[in-house]
Write an enzyme that holds these catalytic residues in place. Structure first.
Site, PDB file in Angstrom:
ATOM      1  N   ARG A  26       0.816  -1.221   0.000  1.00  0.00           N
ATOM      2  CA  ARG A  26       0.000   0.000   0.000  1.00  0.00           C
ATOM      3  C   ARG A  26       0.851   1.274   0.000  1.00  0.00           C
ATOM      4  NH1 ARG A  26      -5.633  -0.629   1.561  1.00  0.00           N
ATOM      5  NH2 ARG A  26      -6.165  -2.653   0.750  1.00  0.00           N
ATOM      6  N   ARG A  54      -3.866   6.573   0.369  1.00  0.00           N
ATOM      7  CA  ARG A  54      -4.440   7.763   1.011  1.00  0.00           C
ATOM      8  C   ARG A  54      -3.511   8.560   1.898  1.00  0.00           C
ATOM      9  NH1 ARG A  54      -9.595   4.834   3.334  1.00  0.00           N
ATOM     10  NH2 ARG A  54      -8.033   3.192   3.257  1.00  0.00           N
ATOM     11  N   ARG A  74      -7.372  11.527  -6.399  1.00  0.00           N
ATOM     12  CA  ARG A  74      -8.585  10.793  -6.034  1.00  0.00           C
ATOM     13  C   ARG A  74      -9.778  11.737  -5.986  1.00  0.00           C
ATOM     14  NH1 ARG A  74     -12.325   7.924  -4.632  1.00  0.00           N
ATOM     15  NH2 ARG A  74     -12.443   6.433  -2.923  1.00  0.00           N
ATOM     16  N   ASP A 120      -6.779  -3.089  -7.350  1.00  0.00           N
ATOM     17  CA  ASP A 120      -7.275  -3.700  -6.126  1.00  0.00           C
ATOM     18  C   ASP A 120      -7.532  -5.173  -6.373  1.00  0.00           C
ATOM     19  OD1 ASP A 120      -8.206  -2.797  -3.296  1.00  0.00           O
ATOM     20  OD2 ASP A 120      -9.677  -4.273  -3.963  1.00  0.00           O
ATOM     21  N   TYR A 137     -14.511 -12.140   0.396  1.00  0.00           N
ATOM     22  CA  TYR A 137     -15.246 -10.886   0.122  1.00  0.00           C
ATOM     23  C   TYR A 137     -16.474 -11.164  -0.728  1.00  0.00           C
ATOM     24  CZ  TYR A 137     -11.535  -7.907   2.023  1.00  0.00           C
ATOM     25  OH  TYR A 137     -10.637  -7.280   2.861  1.00  0.00           O
TER      26      TYR A 137
HETATM   27  O1  1CP Z   1       0.007  -1.697  -2.437  1.00  0.00           O
HETATM   28  C1  1CP Z   1      -0.278  -0.802  -3.256  1.00  0.00           C
HETATM   29  O2  1CP Z   1       0.123   0.357  -3.149  1.00  0.00           O
HETATM   30  C2  1CP Z   1      -1.040  -1.187  -4.510  1.00  0.00           C
HETATM   31  C3  1CP Z   1      -2.465  -1.018  -4.483  1.00  0.00           C
HETATM   32  C4  1CP Z   1      -3.390  -1.911  -3.645  1.00  0.00           C
HETATM   33  C5  1CP Z   1      -3.265  -3.250  -3.252  1.00  0.00           C
HETATM   34  C6  1CP Z   1      -2.085  -4.192  -3.433  1.00  0.00           C
HETATM   35  C7  1CP Z   1      -4.650  -1.461  -3.216  1.00  0.00           C
HETATM   36  C8  1CP Z   1      -5.171  -0.096  -3.414  1.00  0.00           C
HETATM   37  N1  1CP Z   1      -5.311  -2.523  -2.638  1.00  0.00           N
HETATM   38  C9  1CP Z   1      -4.493  -3.613  -2.641  1.00  0.00           C
HETATM   39  C10 1CP Z   1      -4.779  -4.970  -2.151  1.00  0.00           C
HETATM   40  C11 1CP Z   1      -5.980  -5.226  -1.313  1.00  0.00           C
HETATM   41  N2  1CP Z   1      -7.248  -4.682  -1.409  1.00  0.00           N
HETATM   42  C12 1CP Z   1      -6.009  -6.195  -0.276  1.00  0.00           C
HETATM   43  C13 1CP Z   1      -4.846  -7.089   0.069  1.00  0.00           C
HETATM   44  C14 1CP Z   1      -3.846  -6.430   0.931  1.00  0.00           C
HETATM   45  C15 1CP Z   1      -4.327  -6.024   2.306  1.00  0.00           C
HETATM   46  O3  1CP Z   1      -4.683  -6.917   3.084  1.00  0.00           O
HETATM   47  O4  1CP Z   1      -4.309  -4.822   2.572  1.00  0.00           O
HETATM   48  C16 1CP Z   1      -7.297  -6.185   0.275  1.00  0.00           C
HETATM   49  C17 1CP Z   1      -7.813  -7.053   1.408  1.00  0.00           C
HETATM   50  C18 1CP Z   1      -8.079  -5.232  -0.446  1.00  0.00           C
HETATM   51  C19 1CP Z   1      -9.522  -4.924  -0.266  1.00  0.00           C
HETATM   52  C20 1CP Z   1      -9.734  -3.468  -0.032  1.00  0.00           C
HETATM   53  N3  1CP Z   1      -9.607  -2.524  -1.002  1.00  0.00           N
HETATM   54  C21 1CP Z   1      -9.998  -2.820   1.187  1.00  0.00           C
HETATM   55  C22 1CP Z   1     -10.166  -3.486   2.541  1.00  0.00           C
HETATM   56  C23 1CP Z   1     -11.627  -3.672   2.783  1.00  0.00           C
HETATM   57  C24 1CP Z   1     -11.975  -4.354   4.068  1.00  0.00           C
HETATM   58  O5  1CP Z   1     -12.791  -3.758   4.810  1.00  0.00           O
HETATM   59  O6  1CP Z   1     -11.517  -5.475   4.356  1.00  0.00           O
HETATM   60  C25 1CP Z   1     -10.086  -1.431   0.917  1.00  0.00           C
HETATM   61  C26 1CP Z   1     -10.399  -0.317   1.870  1.00  0.00           C
HETATM   62  C27 1CP Z   1      -9.810  -1.275  -0.480  1.00  0.00           C
HETATM   63  C28 1CP Z   1      -9.727   0.011  -1.241  1.00  0.00           C
HETATM   64  C29 1CP Z   1      -8.374   0.423  -1.646  1.00  0.00           C
HETATM   65  N4  1CP Z   1      -7.486  -0.363  -2.354  1.00  0.00           N
HETATM   66  C30 1CP Z   1      -6.339   0.339  -2.624  1.00  0.00           C
HETATM   67  C31 1CP Z   1      -6.511   1.646  -2.042  1.00  0.00           C
HETATM   68  C32 1CP Z   1      -5.495   2.759  -2.129  1.00  0.00           C
HETATM   69  C33 1CP Z   1      -7.770   1.689  -1.445  1.00  0.00           C
HETATM   70  C34 1CP Z   1      -8.413   2.885  -0.752  1.00  0.00           C
HETATM   71  C35 1CP Z   1      -9.342   3.502  -1.734  1.00  0.00           C
HETATM   72  C36 1CP Z   1      -9.622   4.942  -1.480  1.00  0.00           C
HETATM   73  O7  1CP Z   1      -8.894   5.802  -1.983  1.00  0.00           O
HETATM   74  O8  1CP Z   1     -10.618   5.228  -0.797  1.00  0.00           O
END
Ligand code: 1CP
Length: 347
Positions: free
Chosen positions: A23, A27, A36, A73, A149
């Site tokens: 990540r 944000r 964004r 994502d 999910y």
């Molecule tokens: O790592 C990076 O910089 C690359 C981008 C990336 C990756 C690898 C994003 C951007 N998401 C992910 C993987 C991801 N997404 C995982 C696996 C890693 C981890 O456990 O963190 C998971 C579980 C998700 C699912 C997801 N996407 C969530 C979690 C939801 C939950 O409640 O369990 C969320 C909040 C997102 C949105 C998201 N994905 C990425 C970003 C920057 C965001 C935030 C979006 C925004 O700007 O509001």
């Protein structure tokens, strides 16, 4: 000259300890928040190659990371299979939940590459504009985490609905996992074809399953995905991140055939060093340490670097960068990794 990340994943001695952070785009970065705010929803960003490529490059530009990770994502895969995904501001992802065998039967793998074509275009653009020492990482969610999910319809701490479905509708759940396994391998190979040099599989929720379930829904599918990627593209290293599996990390390291294993924050590095031989380790700084005092943070970086001295290692966090992180804390971590003695990598 070999890129440091690729050298470490091949078990060679890189010129420096490679560092990137899960990540690393997102944000906590003001330049991400600005982009964004001026775009549509989060998924629109993922499907708009010039914006997604720009966001991918933001942390590379700011910190000189050794890797860029594709900005996308894990939930674009269910989206591309016909299970509609939306991101609700402040709440996270919402999916049309898979509640029964019929819903599994309605998933449509045939449309995968067409829907994900913008993601491949993002990979192509980033690959064309990376600094020479920076490697490009593609990624996907592992089948269990993505299925969790899809069944739950949203995030969860325990994923009880998904675990219940896996036990109550075993045949249907097996079909869902098998479908995701093949789609995920296809998706990673398409990212590699577009220019990804490494791929990482995120099994963020592997830790909620007991052992027999974890073997069936996490270890076996990941092994199959690694085997498919390795068979088609043996030069591309695979990193698997089975978050929260504890002592089972030893089985994942021994049986997956992956070149890299991502360690979560709870793993004891002295144990990992003893028990996880023959594979490059990646991790495992606590993201919360970046929210704390700077001297304690840097001491943690040195502790981890010291524990991994002399074996193939990629410095990373044990989970993603938190949104409330000060960008200066990330800069300090990268600087401290760069200051670790190079002997740390000699065998
Ligand atoms: O790592 C990076 O910089 C690359 C981008 C990336 C990756 C690898 C994003 C951007 N998401 C992910 C993987 C991801 N997404 C995982 C696996 C890693 C981890 O456990 O963190 C998971 C579980 C998700 C699912 C997801 N996407 C969530 C979690 C939801 C939950 O409640 O369990 C969320 C909040 C997102 C949105 C998201 N994905 C990425 C970003 C920057 C965001 C935030 C979006 C925004 O700007 O509001």
């Amino acid at each position: 000259l070999t890129k440091p990340l690729l050298a470490a994943l091949r078990g060679e001695t890189p010129a420096r300890i490679p560092v990137w952070l899960m990540r690393q785009a997102g944000r906590y970065l003001p330049e991400y928040r600005a982009l964004r705010a001026s775009s549509g929803g989060f998924l629109d960003l993922c499907y708009t190659p010039d914006l997604a490529a720009e966001i991918t490059l933001q942390p590379v530009r700011r910190y000189g990371m050794d890797a860029a990770i594709l900005f996308s994502d894990i939930l674009v895969v269910p989206d591309a299979l016909g299970c509609e995904v939306t991101f609700v501001e402040g709440l996270g992802p919402r999916l049309a939940p898979i509640g029964n065998a019929a819903a599994v039967g309605r998933l449509a793998p045939a449309g995968l590459h067409e829907r994900l074509a913008p993601v491949y275009e993002t990979v192509r653009r980033v690959a064309a504009s990376l600094p020479p020492q920076t490697a490009l990482i593609g990624f996907a969610g592992a089948p269990w985490t993505v299925a969790a999910y899809m069944v739950e319809g949203e995030g969860s701490k325990e994923f009880v609905q998904a675990r219940r479905f896996a036990r109550a509708e075993r045949g249907a759940f097996a079909r869902l996992i098998d479908l995701l396994t093949e789609a995920t391998a296809d998706y990673l190979l398409a990212q590699i074809h577009a220019g990804a040099e490494v791929v990482q599989l995120f099994d963020s929720w592997a830790g909620v399953l007991p052992e027999p379930e974890r073997e069936r829904w996490c270890l076996e599918p990941a092994r199959r995905i690694v085997a498919r990627v390795r068979a088609a593209r043996p030069e591309v290293p695979v990193i698997v991140f089975p978050r929260g599996v504890g002592a089972a990390y030893a089985r994942f390291a021994a049986l997956l055939g992956a070149q890299g294993i991502g360690l979560d924050t709870t793993v004891c590095l002295e144990w990992a060093r003893r028990e996880l031989a023959g594979v490059c380790l990646q991790g495992n700084l606590d993201p919360v340490a970046l929210l704390g005092p700077r001297d304690a943070l840097l001491a943690e970086v040195r502790r981890i670097g010291g524990a991994m001295a002399g074996r193939p290692f990629v410095f990373n966090l044990g989970h993603g960068v938190l949104p409330e992180t000060d960008p200066e804390a990330v800069a300090a971590v990268v600087e401290e990794v760069r200051a670790l003695p190079v002997e740390a990598m000699r065998r």
